[in-house]
Structure formats: C-alpha cells, structure tokens
Design an enzyme around this catalytic site. Structure first.
Site, PDB file in Angstrom:
ATOM      1  CE1 TYR A  66      46.702 140.596  -3.679  1.00  0.00           C
ATOM      2  CE2 TYR A  66      45.746 138.782  -4.917  1.00  0.00           C
ATOM      3  CZ  TYR A  66      46.604 139.863  -4.851  1.00  0.00           C
ATOM      4  OH  TYR A  66      47.351 140.218  -5.946  1.00  0.00           O
ATOM      5  CG  ASP A 116      47.358 135.425  -3.138  1.00  0.00           C
ATOM      6  OD1 ASP A 116      48.287 135.753  -2.367  1.00  0.00           O
ATOM      7  OD2 ASP A 116      47.491 135.391  -4.377  1.00  0.00           O
ATOM      8  CG  HIS A 160      52.570 132.516  -2.732  1.00  0.00           C
ATOM      9  ND1 HIS A 160      52.343 133.424  -1.721  1.00  0.00           N
ATOM     10  CD2 HIS A 160      51.970 133.023  -3.830  1.00  0.00           C
ATOM     11  CE1 HIS A 160      51.655 134.444  -2.188  1.00  0.00           C
ATOM     12  NE2 HIS A 160      51.399 134.232  -3.468  1.00  0.00           N
ATOM     13  CE  LYS A 161      48.404 132.364  -5.707  1.00  0.00           C
ATOM     14  NZ  LYS A 161      47.917 132.923  -7.003  1.00  0.00           N
ATOM     15  CE1 TYR A 164      52.337 130.069  -9.371  1.00  0.00           C
ATOM     16  CE2 TYR A 164      51.615 131.369  -7.491  1.00  0.00           C
ATOM     17  CZ  TYR A 164      51.642 131.146  -8.855  1.00  0.00           C
ATOM     18  OH  TYR A 164      50.989 131.994  -9.707  1.00  0.00           O
ATOM     19  CG  ASP A 171      53.686 138.512  -3.149  1.00  0.00           C
ATOM     20  OD1 ASP A 171      54.922 138.572  -3.032  1.00  0.00           O
ATOM     21  OD2 ASP A 171      53.093 138.725  -4.210  1.00  0.00           O
ATOM     22  NE  ARG A 241      51.299 144.718  -5.787  1.00  0.00           N
ATOM     23  CZ  ARG A 241      50.927 145.087  -7.012  1.00  0.00           C
ATOM     24  NH1 ARG A 241      50.869 146.369  -7.331  1.00  0.00           N
ATOM     25  NH2 ARG A 241      50.641 144.202  -7.932  1.00  0.00           N
ATOM     26  N   GLY A 244      56.920 145.517  -0.146  1.00  0.00           N
ATOM     27  CA  GLY A 244      55.864 146.254   0.551  1.00  0.00           C
ATOM     28  C   GLY A 244      54.950 145.324   1.328  1.00  0.00           C
ATOM     29  CD1 TRP A 245      52.784 141.865  -1.926  1.00  0.00           C
ATOM     30  CD2 TRP A 245      51.162 142.612  -0.591  1.00  0.00           C
ATOM     31  NE1 TRP A 245      51.677 142.099  -2.712  1.00  0.00           N
ATOM     32  CE2 TRP A 245      50.665 142.547  -1.913  1.00  0.00           C
ATOM     33  CE3 TRP A 245      50.320 143.056   0.424  1.00  0.00           C
ATOM     34  CZ2 TRP A 245      49.367 142.909  -2.239  1.00  0.00           C
ATOM     35  CZ3 TRP A 245      49.029 143.422   0.108  1.00  0.00           C
ATOM     36  CH2 TRP A 245      48.551 143.354  -1.214  1.00  0.00           C
TER      37      TRP A 245
END
Length: 839
Positions: A66, A116, A160-161, A164, A171, A241, A244-245
C-alpha cells in the site's frame, strides 16, 4: 579545468538544479519556495533514493504494497497538474511491474482479505485511464472482486484484514473506500456509493469521541482483543497517522460520490468533525501534530511527519473543493511551514529528506495500543506513508494560494533520470524468455562419438535427431572430443557435462562451405563460426564443460596481419552497396570467424560454459531477440578476441560472467557503415550485471561498429581490475560510421586499476571526422564508480561534426589519479565526485 575544482563546481551547480523560484508573494512561499516546488523536490528525491528497489522482479523482494501504491498515486496526481513523463514512467514501474500481461497481480493473495492490498488499486485505475492498457483494468477488477467477498462486521463494515477478525481500523477506510468509490463511478456500479458511505459512517459512529473531537485508531466489534475497551470496543489512544488516513479517505471519496447522493451530506459532516479535530490539536509552536494526538506535552511524544502531511493535504483539498470554509487556511499554512522548517532536511547532494516518520503501527499481535506502544515503534526518514501525502499537500496548497501550477525555472537533480530508468529495467527482464527444452537426452556417444577422436559427424547426427524429436538436450559427456563447426537447431540444447571438452579443428577447410555471417559488422558469406545457428528459436549451449577453439599464432591468430586486403575489399563492397550474396570470402582471404554466433535467432541461452582460444570474437549474437549469457567464463587473449559482442540485438542479459580477453570484454555493436544503416536495427535493452572483467581494451564498450545505433544499456554491480584493462566504459565511432548512442546507465562498478581512463569516448577513432555521418553519444550516466588506481578519469575526444552531450559521472570515488583529464568538444560533468591524486 583543474581537477581540484570539480567538487566545488558540482556543489554550485546543485543549487541551480534545485531551482529557486522567486515569487512576489512571500506568504505563499516556504523557505523561499512555493509548495509545488517542495512537492517536486520531495518526489524527485524519493525516486532517487528508491530507484529500482520497490520494483518487482523474479529474484527480488518487492511486494504488492500500500505504501508503494500511495507514492505512485502521488506521482500520477502530480502529473495530472504538471505533466511529467518521468513521473508516469516511474509510477508505472512501481505498479506495472507487479501486473502481468493477463492482469494478474504478482505477490497478491485474495485469500488474505487485506484492505491494505486494495490501496494500490487507485494507481491501477489512474494508469488504466492514462495508458489504456487493459491489464490495469483487469488487475483493478480483481481487487474489486475481493470486496465482494471480504469479511464484514455484523453491521456491514469491512474487517481490516482476515487475520484481524471483527475489527475496523481508520487505516482501512483510506485503503479501500476511495478506490471502491472511483471504481463504481468508472464502471457504473452506482450502488457502491451506499457502501462507501456506510464504511465511513460506521467507523465514525464507533470510534469518534465527541469530548476529545478525535477518532480512536481501531474498533473491535467482538470486544475480544486485548487492546479493545470491553465496553466500547475501541482502542486506547488517538494515533496521529490513523486519523490522517481517515482524513484523507473522507476528502478523497468525495471526488466520486455524486453531489445528489443522499449519503454525501453524512460524509461531509464526518469530514467537518475531522477538520475540527485537526485544528484543535495542532501544536501552536511548530504547526505540526503529534504521534499521539491529544498528548502533546507528555514525555516521549514527538511531532510526526506523516500525520502532519496528511492533515495539511486534507485541509487544503477540502478548502479547494468547498467542503469546508477558508477559515482553516492558517492551519494548513502553519502545518506546511512546520514541515518545511522543522522536518525537511536537505543533504549535501541536494536531496530533500522528510524526517520523524513513524515506521509502522498497528493493533494486536503484541501491539496493545497503549501510549508507550505508539512511541516504541521505530522513527525513520522518508517513509512513503509520509512522503506521498507531503507531495499531495504541496499540490493542493499551490492551488489554494492561487499560484501558477507550473515549475518555472526548477530543474530536477541529475540523478533523477537514471533512477527512473533503472526502475524500468524490469521491462527488459520481463521480455527475456529463457529457453525451455523437453526432458529428453541425446548423447553423442549413441551416435558414434569416441573420446579423443573426430566427433563432428556424431554431434551433427545427435542434433538432427534431437530436433526431429521436438527438441531436448544433446549431451557431450566427460572427455575430450574433436569437432568441426557445430550448427544448432531450434529446441536443441547443446550441453557439455562437467569434464567435457570440445576441441575445434584449426583447419580452415573444416569451416566450409561458407555461411551468411558478419565480419566486423559487415554482412558477407564466410567461414562458418565454430558454433553457429541461423534463424533458430529456443536454442542453447549450457553446462560446465569447455569449448576450446585451439586458436594460436600458428593458425587463426596469425591471420590478423594477412587479412588486410580482404577486409578492405569487404569495406568497399559495403560502401558500394554490393548485394550481400555477392560478398563471398573463404580460402586465402583470411577473414577469421567468431567462435559462437547466433544469427537472427530468438530465445537464446548460453550458460555455464568455459570458452578458450577463440579465432576472433568469442560470443557474437547478431540480429537476435531474447539472449541470456549467464555464468560464462571466457579466457582468450588473441587479437580481436572480444568476450561478448551483442550486435543489433534486443533484450539481452549478460550476468555472472568472467571475461579475460585480448580485446574488449563486452562490446555492443549494430553494424558497420552502410550495412548498419541499411539494416537499421540498433542494439537496445541490454542489461549487464555481476560480471568480472580482467584483461581487455574496455570493460563495457559500445562501438566501433555502431552505425545502427544503440540505446538502453544498463551495467550494474561489476568488478573490473587489471593492469591490462584499459578502460571501464568505452565508446568508439567516427564520421564514417555515425550512429546514435544514447541512454547508457552504469552504476556500482568496483575498479581496482585500469591502464588508460575510467571513461573514454573516442569519435576520432580510425577515420575520425572524415565522413558524412554524425556520431552521437548522449545521456550517459555513470554512478557510484569506485576506482583505486587510474591514470585519468576522462579521455573524451569529440569531433566538429559529432556530438557528445549530457554525460555525467556522479557520486564516484577516484584514487591515485596521475594525469589530467582529456575533454575536447564534449559536454561531460562530474557531480559530487571525490578525486585523489597519486600521493
């Protein structure tokens, strides 16, 4: 120019290349330069730092990632504002190297269900729209397919994954949602807008803290994770961050959600909350934001580059598009000022670095989401997760201030072009098809060969039988066998086992009747090369055995002094455009044949063998495509005993070889005089790597038979060392031969000693200026060359009717330099080189 001034001049020039643009509005500049220039400097510097490292190759370590996708997207977005073919070329190398012709993504696994891996899809869509290549659309379709079956929470939020479970992270919204929305717009899947809005509103609902005005990093629906609050499911802290994402995701999806979509106001509402939090937690002293957003005064916390870049980008873009009011302009301006003045550093080479980047952070698997955890992750420079948003922020601020979207007098660092070109070498490697043969063996012993005797007939029969059977291996077993010329056929691999030796006859009559060949770049009918193939496909010579031409001063080599008359006659025939069929040479003419010549062949492999005592040139593929010469050992000190001479060939790899020769170790050619121009096929797309050069006139030479031109040659990680090796890189031509030689890239060359110069460009060679055809050498870059001993660095001699331009020697070290350089009628520059005299 005295040598001691080189480093000084190079340093002064570096300031010019960085380009200082004076603008009438100081408030719109940062350290004297506008945001767009800072974005360009950062992009250029990052490309130079990375070069080909993130590019996929079969033997490399690069993975579909990513962060690579983010940086590629930043370059493509820059190109949309200020067209830059180098940025497109580099972005395509970063992304396109992973996408095979059928659209399959190398190293990507759908079953990982990792959001990602969706993020590079944005660059796929941009490249598809820019180039029209269907492989990019197909690759994007595979990422879209992942979202059809991607696991979700009970309310429909993407995990997310896969590893996870039941978790949504801030993110992940950036990784998937902007791609998802753009894909829906491009391909008419308008229902995805509902899903995109759902992802944003769901994670906002579960992670937003109205008291703090910030969003927690992650949320676990199951409340089972060690890091999850057992009541709310949220993680413990507000990671910079992470937010931020999320900020970038909110502002980017609005590019694609229609203005009349009922979910758009909800997204705008979330974006407003994000922007309010950004402004609230900006550090007043620096204008930046902390790794853990709400604990700026706590011990160990630090101002972090990626979140600061992401926030500036989000604010500037949101204001440009009217999503928020201009009251946030001072926040964005102060943020970018803090980045430039506090976190951006310029090194002695003029490269811009972005410091204080959090390397990585996550939740689970030992990462507890605590304050101490976020501070424990490594802090690095130039992380792509920070550099990409910095570039995007510069673009948006330039627009916000109403400044011209142009670079003005800015000139990129000279290292940029070679960095981009090295990244594109994957295309050469991808086009190289290594021959594959049936698992069938034809031993020459089964066709009558006897050790120590003439095996010519047995070898010919074995090759014929192998070809007739559809191909395979013709086996030369251990032992010594005598032979005349060997003519290979398609799908035949001539394999010499360990301890096998072929001794080639020295009687010239054994090499008759004549075959179509080239002598010094001129087509003619002459003695057969010792190993020859004409118009064959999928052909090889492999093994650990030895090919011994038995040449000496008593036979082939003595012809050097007696070939002059025939050579002059052939040169005149070429000048007069005599038909090739009438150029007949043989007994009495003494034009020596090369050892191995593949003529108009495709998919050629020469691997592992030892070559000794050649009549003339050792390995000479002519007009071939897809040639691999690997781990070959050449020891042959006769006259004109060049090691490997690709001639008018395309897609050539020479790697792991050792050359100890009586002439150039590697000499790239493309035909001589009118023949080179008549056929008009250049040598191009050639990679030389991990080779050792000992004795020879030049380590890597281009010319002198170069009338057809040459381009895209790359030499990397080679070792050269001998008092009898004259030069490292050598160019030879003149005004009779002409030819355009361009785009030559040399790097990481370790040199013990050479006898003449590191770089020689000789346009005064033989006929010199006495001709009508302009010889051109341009765009030559030598980098990271380390030389322990050399008489001089440069021996460059141009002619009035020639051109030698844009030749660079960069970041190199030269020890024990004893003589002044020679540079005549040429443009050659040294940049950041260290030069030390003999003492």
């Amino acid at each position: 120019m005295p040598r001691r001034t080189y480093v000084f001049v190079a340093t002064c020039l570096a300031f010019i290349w960085l380009g200082c643009v004076c603008l009438p509005c100081p408030a719109a500049t940062f350290e004297g330069q506008p945001p767009l220039i800072w974005a360009a400097r950062m992009a250029d510097s990052q490309i130079i730092r990375m070069a080909d490292r993130p590019v996929w190759t079969w033997a490399g370590k690069a993975r579909w990632d990513y962060t690579t996708g983010l940086f590629a997207l930043a370059l493509l977005r820059f190109n949309e504002k200020v067209p830059n073919p180098l940025y497109v070329e580099y972005a395509e190398a970063l992304i396109g190297s992973f996408v095979d012709p059928n659209g399959r993504i190398r190293t990507y696994r759908l079953e990982d269900y990792n959001l990602d891996n969706i993020n590079p899809g944005k660059a796929l869509l941009a490249l598809w729209q820019l180039t029209g290549q269907q492989r990019y659309r197909k690759a994007a379709e595979s990422l879209r397919a992942q979202l059809l079956t991607h696991p979700r929470t009970s309310q429909g939020g993407f995990w997310h994954k896969q590893r996870y479970p039941h978790q949504m992270w801030l993110d992940g919204i950036y990784m998937a949602s902007p791609f998802y929305a753009e894909y829906g717009r491009l391909f008419g899947e308008h229902q995805v807008y509902d899903d995109v809005v759902k992802q944003i509103t769901l994670i906002s609902r579960h992670t937003y803290d109205p008291n703090k005005g910030l969003f927690y990093h992650g949320w676990d629906e199951s409340r089972q994770q060690d890091w999850a609050n057992k009541s709310t499911g949220t993680s413990a802290n507000f990671w910079g961050r992470g937010m931020g994402w999320f900020a970038m995701a909110c502002v980017d999806v609005l590019d694609f959600i229609p203005t009349d979509h009922p979910g758009r106001p909800k997204t705008l509402e979330v974006l407003e909350k994000v922007c309010q939090g950004i402004a609230r937690y900006q550090d007043p002293a620096s204008g930046l934001w902390y790794q853990v957003l709400d604990q700026g005064g706590r011990q160990g916390n630090y101002l972090e580059a990626s979140v600061s870049s992401m926030f500036v980008y989000t604010l500037a873009k949101a204001m440009n598009n009217g999503y928020i009011d201009r009251g946030y302009e001072s926040v964005a301006t102060k943020g970018f000022e803090g980045l430039v003045t506090r976190l951006v550093k310029v090194d002695p080479n003029g490269l811009v670095a972005l410091t204080q980047c959090c390397a990585v952070a996550g939740l689970g698997y030992g990462r507890d989401g605590s304050y101490q955890y976020y501070l424990s992750e490594p802090i690095v420079d130039n992380d792509r997760k920070a550099v990409g948003p910095f570039i995007l922020a510069g673009l948006q601020l330039q627009q916000l201030y109403g400044l011209p979207i142009e670079l003005g007098t800015y000139r990129p660092n000279p290292r940029l072009i070679p960095a981009v070109k090295w990244a594109t070498t994957y295309k050469i490697l991808e086009n190289l098809r290594t021959p594959v043969f049936p698992d069938t063996t034809f031993s020459i012993m089964d066709f009558g060969a006897e050790e120590g005797k003439d095996a010519s007939a047995a070898i010919a029969k074995a090759i014929e039988a192998c070809a007739a059977a559809g191909g395979g291996r013709v086996q030369i077993p251990p032992g010594t066998f005598i032979t005349g010329p060997i003519h290979l056929r398609s799908n035949v691999n001539l394999h010499l086992g360990k301890g096998a030796t072929l001794l080639f006859k020295t009687d010239p009559n054994a090499y008759l009747p004549q075959v179509l060949t080239r002598f010094e770049g001129m087509e003619c009918w002459n003695y057969s090369p010792l190993v020859y193939a004409y118009a064959q496909t999928n052909v090889a010579i492999t093994g650990d055995g030895t090919l011994d031409g038995q040449a000496s001063d008593r036979n082939w080599w003595s012809w050097k002094t007696s070939q002059s008359s025939a050579r002059r006659r052939l040169v005149q025939m070429v000048a007069d455009n005599v038909p090739v069929d009438k150029r007949r040479f043989g007994n009495g003419d003494n034009l020596r044949p090369p050892f191995i010549q593949f003529y108009r062949c495709e998919d050629v492999l020469i691997e592992g063998i030892h070559i000794r005592r050649s009549p003339m040139w050792n390995i000479n593929p002519v007009l071939c495509k897809n040639v691999v010469v690997r781990n070959v050992d050449v020891l042959s000190h006769g006259p004109n005993n060049d090691g490997c001479n690709p001639e008018s060939c395309r897609y050539v790899l020479i790697e792991g070889c050792t050359f100890d020769t009586g002439d150039d170790c590697i000499a790239i050619k493309s035909g001589r005089n009118n023949d080179g121009r008549r056929i008009g096929i250049p040598s191009q797309d050639i990679i030389i790597r991990r080779c050792t050069m000992k004795d020879g006139h030049g380590g890597v030479t281009i010319g002198s038979e170069i009338s057809g031109g040459c381009s895209n040659v790359f030499a990397d990680d080679c070792r050269m060392d001998s008092p009898n090796l004259d030069r490292v890189l050598r160019f030879k031509s003149n005004a009779v031969r002409g030819g355009i030689v361009e785009d030559i890239y040399i790097r990481r060359i370790s040199v013990g000693q050479v006898a003449d110069a590191v770089l020689q460009i000789d346009h005064a060679y033989e006929e010199g200026a006495n001709g009508a055809y302009q010889p051109i050498v341009k765009n030559v870059f030598m980098q990271e060359v380390q030389v322990q001993r050399t008489p001089r660095i440069l021996n460059v001699v141009g002619i009035p009717n020639g051109q030698i331009s844009n030749v660079w020697v960069i970041d190199s070290l030269f020890n024990q330099v004893r003589r002044p350089d020679i540079v005549r009628q040429a443009q050659v520059q040294l940049l950041d080189c260290t030069v030390k005299g003999k003492d």
